[in-house]
Design a protein around this motif. Structure first.
Motif, PDB file in Angstrom:
ATOM      1  N   THR A  38       0.844  -1.201   0.000  1.00 31.05           N
ATOM      2  CA  THR A  38       0.000   0.000   0.000  1.00 31.05           C
ATOM      3  C   THR A  38       0.873   1.242   0.000  1.00 31.05           C
ATOM      4  O   THR A  38       1.830   1.346   0.778  1.00 31.05           O
ATOM      5  CB  THR A  38      -0.923   0.024   1.231  1.00 31.05           C
ATOM      6  N   LEU A  39       0.540   2.172  -0.875  1.00 33.94           N
ATOM      7  CA  LEU A  39       1.225   3.451  -0.991  1.00 33.94           C
ATOM      8  C   LEU A  39       0.254   4.544  -0.552  1.00 33.94           C
ATOM      9  O   LEU A  39      -0.753   4.790  -1.218  1.00 33.94           O
ATOM     10  CB  LEU A  39       1.669   3.675  -2.450  1.00 33.94           C
ATOM     11  N   ASP A  40       0.535   5.175   0.566  1.00 39.04           N
ATOM     12  CA  ASP A  40      -0.350   6.198   1.131  1.00 39.04           C
ATOM     13  C   ASP A  40       0.217   7.580   0.826  1.00 39.04           C
ATOM     14  O   ASP A  40       1.136   8.059   1.503  1.00 39.04           O
ATOM     15  CB  ASP A  40      -0.491   6.001   2.634  1.00 39.04           C
ATOM     16  N   VAL A  76       5.189   4.512   2.113  1.00 43.04           N
ATOM     17  CA  VAL A  76       5.169   3.067   1.903  1.00 43.04           C
ATOM     18  C   VAL A  76       4.820   2.406   3.234  1.00 43.04           C
ATOM     19  O   VAL A  76       5.584   2.494   4.196  1.00 43.04           O
ATOM     20  CB  VAL A  76       6.530   2.556   1.392  1.00 43.04           C
ATOM     21  N   ILE A  77       3.664   1.774   3.306  1.00 44.12           N
ATOM     22  CA  ILE A  77       3.202   1.160   4.553  1.00 44.12           C
ATOM     23  C   ILE A  77       3.913  -0.179   4.734  1.00 44.12           C
ATOM     24  O   ILE A  77       3.637  -1.152   4.016  1.00 44.12           O
ATOM     25  CB  ILE A  77       1.672   0.972   4.547  1.00 44.12           C
ATOM     26  N   LYS A  78       4.849  -0.221   5.664  1.00 39.48           N
ATOM     27  CA  LYS A  78       5.747  -1.371   5.836  1.00 39.48           C
ATOM     28  C   LYS A  78       5.010  -2.696   5.957  1.00 39.48           C
ATOM     29  O   LYS A  78       5.374  -3.687   5.311  1.00 39.48           O
ATOM     30  CB  LYS A  78       6.621  -1.162   7.079  1.00 39.48           C
ATOM     31  N   ASP A  79       3.997  -2.741   6.829  1.00 40.23           N
ATOM     32  CA  ASP A  79       3.335  -4.006   7.129  1.00 40.23           C
ATOM     33  C   ASP A  79       2.539  -4.572   5.965  1.00 40.23           C
ATOM     34  O   ASP A  79       2.079  -5.716   6.035  1.00 40.23           O
ATOM     35  CB  ASP A  79       2.405  -3.835   8.343  1.00 40.23           C
ATOM     36  N   THR A  80       2.362  -3.774   4.891  1.00 36.90           N
ATOM     37  CA  THR A  80       1.563  -4.246   3.764  1.00 36.90           C
ATOM     38  C   THR A  80       2.410  -4.871   2.656  1.00 36.90           C
ATOM     39  O   THR A  80       1.866  -5.430   1.710  1.00 36.90           O
ATOM     40  CB  THR A  80       0.746  -3.094   3.153  1.00 36.90           C
ATOM     41  N   VAL A  81       3.732  -4.771   2.764  1.00 37.35           N
ATOM     42  CA  VAL A  81       4.597  -5.292   1.703  1.00 37.35           C
ATOM     43  C   VAL A  81       4.628  -6.823   1.781  1.00 37.35           C
ATOM     44  O   VAL A  81       5.057  -7.395   2.782  1.00 37.35           O
ATOM     45  CB  VAL A  81       6.027  -4.727   1.809  1.00 37.35           C
TER      46      VAL A  81
END
Length: 615
Positions: free
Chosen positions: A526-528, A537-542
């Motif tokens: 996810t890119l917020d 860059v939402i770390k936990d979503t990678v």
């Protein structure tokens, strides 16, 4: 964050010349003396002032034939606020437009702001851009700065394009003909030899006509080494744009050349993508000269450059960002100064009026209501320039055996450069192609692939460009999309290093203008964009294939050699280990198209849903 634009009370717009009428009227009403050059009212050869027409363009990138898809249109803002896509570009039409514009202008000079060549379609790129240089000679280009892409093949090749001679490896392309080089000077004021400290080519030139002298200083962006392969800039130093321009402006001034134009291959981002947006307005406006706010409608690197370039320079012609604008930005003395850019690929040209004072030998900067610099569409409804048609035909015959070969089939347009979103359908196809070409254990063992967005130069258009038929992708069209033929690299990166690289898309040098990597299937995150910097860059979503990215785990990552060298502001990739060199990115792309499409089962555009974007 760029500094706020200065507002100037009582000044609707200050441009380069155009006319001194408005200033004369204002002075007469106020009972004050007329401005310099206004007493005669003449702009011909016999008067004190003369109007010099400056025609300019930038980022042509070897687009001799009309660009396809969204790359071949400009956005036009209509009076009712709607936007219209207008087909534009192609050297047959650019040459005709410039020749038509010059009629009735005895003082006319044509200049460009870099990237005339490089990242070119096959028709030019296959021949190391000799066809484009030949076309520029024919259409009457007088001078250009270099851009970053002039260094794609290194200093020796740039020197050859200037001075002529056949290619050292491929030789001469036509029997009995030796490439003569550019009739116009390439200016490299801020590019010097590491050993001698001297500019690679000429730093400036002086255009002269019937007693009128205008100096041109040409620079490319200081960050060129960050966006060109190491071999392309080997042995060269790239210096600060402002310091270099100011240095040579003094040199020209001491030579008695007071009228100066800077050609800068660095640009800005206007508030609107419509070419006819009134750039000095703080909000959208259709060609409106009212509510002027110098520099209010543009941001990006050129704004700070313009504010610090010496007032000795009278106009700035810019490029690199492929945007269209004709703005005024205050110089260090607070006086607005014209800054222009004509989009890319020959779709626009800029017509700027420079009013030259023969007594002062300088440009008269006059406050007027009509803009002195205007972008014009290179429309395709006008007649074609016959000599350019002949040039294209001649080179097409030489390219035909390679260019026309079918390599795949598509069911509809697949948007790449023109997608207008962080993730593009064509970006997904290219990343998937690179993964497939390198995933076998004996071909690199890649688990994912990443593609830099700037390396995708066009769309894949469904309508036929020639006789191949709708939906057929030719080698020439694939080359237009992937013209660099970078070699694929596969390297070891830890999960932590990979996360850092993803964060570098939106931080550091890429924070102001993010470069979102195109990702192969299986990599999601996810890119917020409502956040700032690396936190976007939402770390936990990678995740890779549904599993969370493990910071300690080692992954095999495929990318082109440009990215692997840290290009485009991704230094994390330079830390990759155990490098494997695979096929070229172009071979990976064409091979994928051939393997995954046919006339009966053409490739459909991907959904481009691997990166979830929050706005």
């Amino acid at each position: 964050m760029p500094a706020r634009p200065q507002r100037r009370r009582g000044v609707s717009r200050l441009t380069i010349g155009a006319t001194v009428l408005a200033a004369c009227v204002g002075a007469a009403v106020a009972g004050s003396a007329l401005p310099a050059g206004a007493e005669t009212g003449h702009h011909g050869h016999g008067g004190r002032t003369v109007d010099v027409q400056l025609l300019s363009f930038n980022d042509f990138h070897g687009n001799l034939e009309p660009p396809q898809g969204s790359s071949g249109t400009v956005e036009e803002l209509q009076p009712d606020g709607t936007k219209k896509a207008v087909p534009a570009g192609g050297v047959e039409y650019l040459a005709q437009s410039l020749r038509t514009a010059r009629k009735g202008h005895p003082y006319s000079v044509t200049a460009a702001a870099g990237d005339l060549v490089g990242a070119s379609p096959l028709l030019s790129g296959l021949f190391h851009d000799e066809p484009t240089v030949e076309a520029m000679n024919k259409l009457g280009l007088d001078v250009t700065s270099v851009g970053n892409h002039e260094f794609d093949e290194g200093r020796a090749e740039l020197t050859r394009l200037q001075k002529g001679g056949c290619h050292p490896k491929d030789g001469c392309y036509e029997d009995g003909k030796t490439f003569r080089g550019a009739d116009f000077p390439y200016l490299t004021a801020n590019v010097t030899d590491e050993k001698t400290g001297r500019p690679l080519l000429r730093p400036y030139t002086v255009w002269k006509h019937k007693g009128v002298k205008i100096g041109f200083i040409g620079v490319t962006l200081e960050g060129t080494p960050d966006i060109v392969t190491a071999d392309g800039v080997k042995g060269l130093k790239f210096h600060d744009e402002v310091e270099t321009i100011n240095k040579y402006a003094k040199v020209l001034d001491k030579q008695g050349v007071k009228a100066i134009v800077a050609l800068i291959h660095e640009g800005g981002l206007p508030a609107s993508t419509s070419y006819n947006y009134h750039c000095d307005s703080p909000g959208p406006g259709w060609g409106s000269p009212q509510a002027s706010s110098p520099g209010g409608g543009i941001s990006g690197p050129i704004t700070e450059i313009a504010k610090h370039v010496t007032p000795r320079v009278d106009a700035l012609v810019t490029g690199h960002t492929h945007q269209a604008y004709a703005c005024t930005i205050p110089d260090p003395s607070g006086r607005p100064r014209t800054v222009t850019s004509a989009a890319s690929y020959g779709k626009l040209y800029t017509d700027t009026t420079l009013t030259y004072d023969r007594r002062t030998r300088d440009i008269v900067r006059t406050s007027v209501t009509a803009p002195g610099a205007v972008n014009h569409v290179v429309d395709r409804t006008q007649p074609k320039a016959a000599d350019m048609t002949a040039l294209i035909s001649r080179w097409n015959k030489l390219a035909a055996p390679v260019a026309g070969r079918p390599v795949g089939h598509i069911a509809a347009d697949i948007a790449g450069r023109g997608a207008g979103a962080p993730e593009s359908p064509l970006g997904d196809v290219i990343a998937d192609a690179q993964l497939e070409a390198t995933k076998a254990s004996d071909k690199g063992g890649a688990q994912l692939a990443l593609m830099n967005p700037g390396g995708i130069r066009s769309d894949l258009a469904y309508p036929a460009s020639g006789s191949e038929g709708d939906g057929v992708v030719t080698y020439g069209e694939a080359f237009t999309v992937q013209p660099f033929t970078n070699m694929m690299n596969v390297v070891d990166l830890t999960g932590a290093q990979l996360l850092t690289a993803l964060q570098q898309q939106v931080s550091g040098p890429n924070e102001a203008s993010p470069k979102i990597l195109q990702v192969s299937g299986g990599l999601t995150y996810t890119l917020d964009l409502t956040r700032k910097g690396a936190d976007r860059v939402i770390k936990d979503t990678v995740k890779l294939n549904g599993a969370a990215l493990d910071p300690a785990k080692t992954y095999r990552v495929a990318m082109n050699e440009f990215l692997a060298g840290g290009g485009d502001g991704f230094p994390a990739f330079k830390d990759g280990k155990n490098k494997y060199v695979g096929p070229s990115d172009l071979d990976a792309f064409t091979g994928y198209l051939t393997a995954h499409s046919s006339k009966e089962q053409p490739l459909t555009p991907p959904k481009a849903d691997r990166i979830a974007v929050v706005k």
